[in-house]
Design a protein around this motif. Sequence first.
Motif, PDB file in Angstrom:
ATOM      1  N   GLN A   7      37.291  34.345  50.172  1.00 57.77           N
ATOM      2  CA  GLN A   7      37.464  35.640  49.700  1.00 57.77           C
ATOM      3  C   GLN A   7      37.447  36.636  50.781  1.00 57.77           C
ATOM      4  O   GLN A   7      38.360  37.756  50.912  1.00 57.77           O
ATOM      5  N   ALA A   8      36.762  36.003  52.922  1.00 48.82           N
ATOM      6  CA  ALA A   8      37.581  36.832  53.778  1.00 48.82           C
ATOM      7  C   ALA A   8      38.275  36.840  53.855  1.00 48.82           C
ATOM      8  O   ALA A   8      39.398  38.195  54.283  1.00 48.82           O
ATOM      9  N   ARG A  12      40.839  36.440  52.242  1.00 49.61           N
ATOM     10  CA  ARG A  12      42.291  37.673  51.157  1.00 49.61           C
ATOM     11  C   ARG A  12      42.208  38.940  51.472  1.00 49.61           C
ATOM     12  O   ARG A  12      43.078  39.481  51.781  1.00 49.61           O
ATOM     13  N   ASP A  63      32.129  41.207  40.790  1.00 49.66           N
ATOM     14  CA  ASP A  63      33.022  39.582  40.523  1.00 49.66           C
ATOM     15  C   ASP A  63      34.159  39.212  41.256  1.00 49.66           C
ATOM     16  O   ASP A  63      34.963  40.084  40.994  1.00 49.66           O
ATOM     17  N   ASN A  64      34.157  39.179  42.441  1.00 55.62           N
ATOM     18  CA  ASN A  64      35.532  38.655  42.948  1.00 55.62           C
ATOM     19  C   ASN A  64      35.837  39.899  43.776  1.00 55.62           C
ATOM     20  O   ASN A  64      36.912  40.522  43.539  1.00 55.62           O
ATOM     21  N   ARG A  65      35.577  41.069  43.878  1.00 49.80           N
ATOM     22  CA  ARG A  65      35.899  42.445  44.523  1.00 49.80           C
ATOM     23  C   ARG A  65      36.498  42.983  43.009  1.00 49.80           C
ATOM     24  O   ARG A  65      36.682  44.405  43.364  1.00 49.80           O
ATOM     25  N   GLY A  91      34.061  33.280  35.554  1.00 50.22           N
ATOM     26  CA  GLY A  91      33.345  33.354  37.254  1.00 50.22           C
ATOM     27  C   GLY A  91      32.119  33.128  35.921  1.00 50.22           C
ATOM     28  O   GLY A  91      30.968  31.754  36.919  1.00 50.22           O
TER      29      GLY A  91
END
Lengths: 136, 256
Positions: free
Chosen positions: A48-49, A51, B235-237, A22
């Motif tokens: 992400q949405a 996912r 971070d990224n859920r 990250g």
Amino acid sequence: MPDPKPERRTVIDPAVAELLTGLERQRSDAALPRKEREKKARERAKIQARREARATYDLPPALREKIRLLAEEQRVPASQIVTLALARFLDDLACSKVDLGSYKCPSRSPRYDWNLEFPPELIEAPRSKKKGQGRA
Amino acid sequence: MKIIAFANQKGGVGKTTTAVTLAHGLARHGRRTLLVDLDPQGHTAFSLGLEKSPGLYRLICLDEPLRSTVQSARPNLDVLPGDKRSESVKRLITLSDFRESILSDRLRAADYECVLIDMAPSLDVLHVNGLVASDWVVIPTRLDALAIDGVKEILLTMGEVGQRGHGFQGFSILPTFFDRTTRETLAQFKEIVKAFGAHVWPPIPQDTRVREAAAYGQTPWEYGPDSPAVTGYLDNRQRIGGYQQALDRLMEVIDA
């Protein structure tokens, strides 16, 4: 006897690896022009949405094929066909129009009590075409 | 019983905060925990809202039993406090026979599931006693060159203690005051991961709530349970780092 395939060992804590990735991504993004950076952020947010909306189930290949053909014929995404079908099924189940009990057979799996066994004609039968059918 | 030391010869890296927070975390999980303060500053008791007192001095110099020298700080959590009289402990230990294992002998007889030792930022006989007593060493470090040099120093000291016959089960490095917005943090973090690999635990984010917690005599679990230092970064859920994740890693060590 062949030697067992060597397994790759994890040399760093998975959470640390995730964080490093990250941070690296953030750093490389920071070097991009503002427009590209925003575009990348939008793309990431979109991924992400999506996912959240993804699910993986095992389906009989014949059923999957039927869905694909229907989606092609109606020129709509297959996911939306499946969404409609599932929503309708859950409605029917709530109104007792579908009886799961009639498909239940005892399961030998320690995880489940039952399996649903479907008559072959339900899955395999070709989809009947009815012209002028209204919106279901 | 597992004895875990929190050590780094560099001061201000978060040893006391980490030891207090993780000790209270273990206690909240129902583990009978003793927190030992080897630092004459006596900040362990202070961080838990107690008065500094010469618990260590009474245990070692006055030879009082452990149960009468500890204070109950929270359910399942006792503290063996320290204060400036811990300096006298060093003098007494220096003059004793079998001086390196004096603390170990006292603690091994204790009836606790886990003992956490908050070490002073020094390299004296009390420090060596703390290392000899411990099974595992957690090394909190800031991500700057000076603190990382402290990590190197403590590992060398552990090596020397090991050469004298003490076997550590392992060590972990816990990056603290982690500020992911600075380039230096990333550079040092990469260095430390490259050098120590799986020994590096996920970091504790920089968080003012932790400093405030000590002022109120509360632990971060009480003062800011939702703060980044406890829950980590989103971070990224996924939650990464924070004392919750450090506690999970510590419990893996204790249960191993």
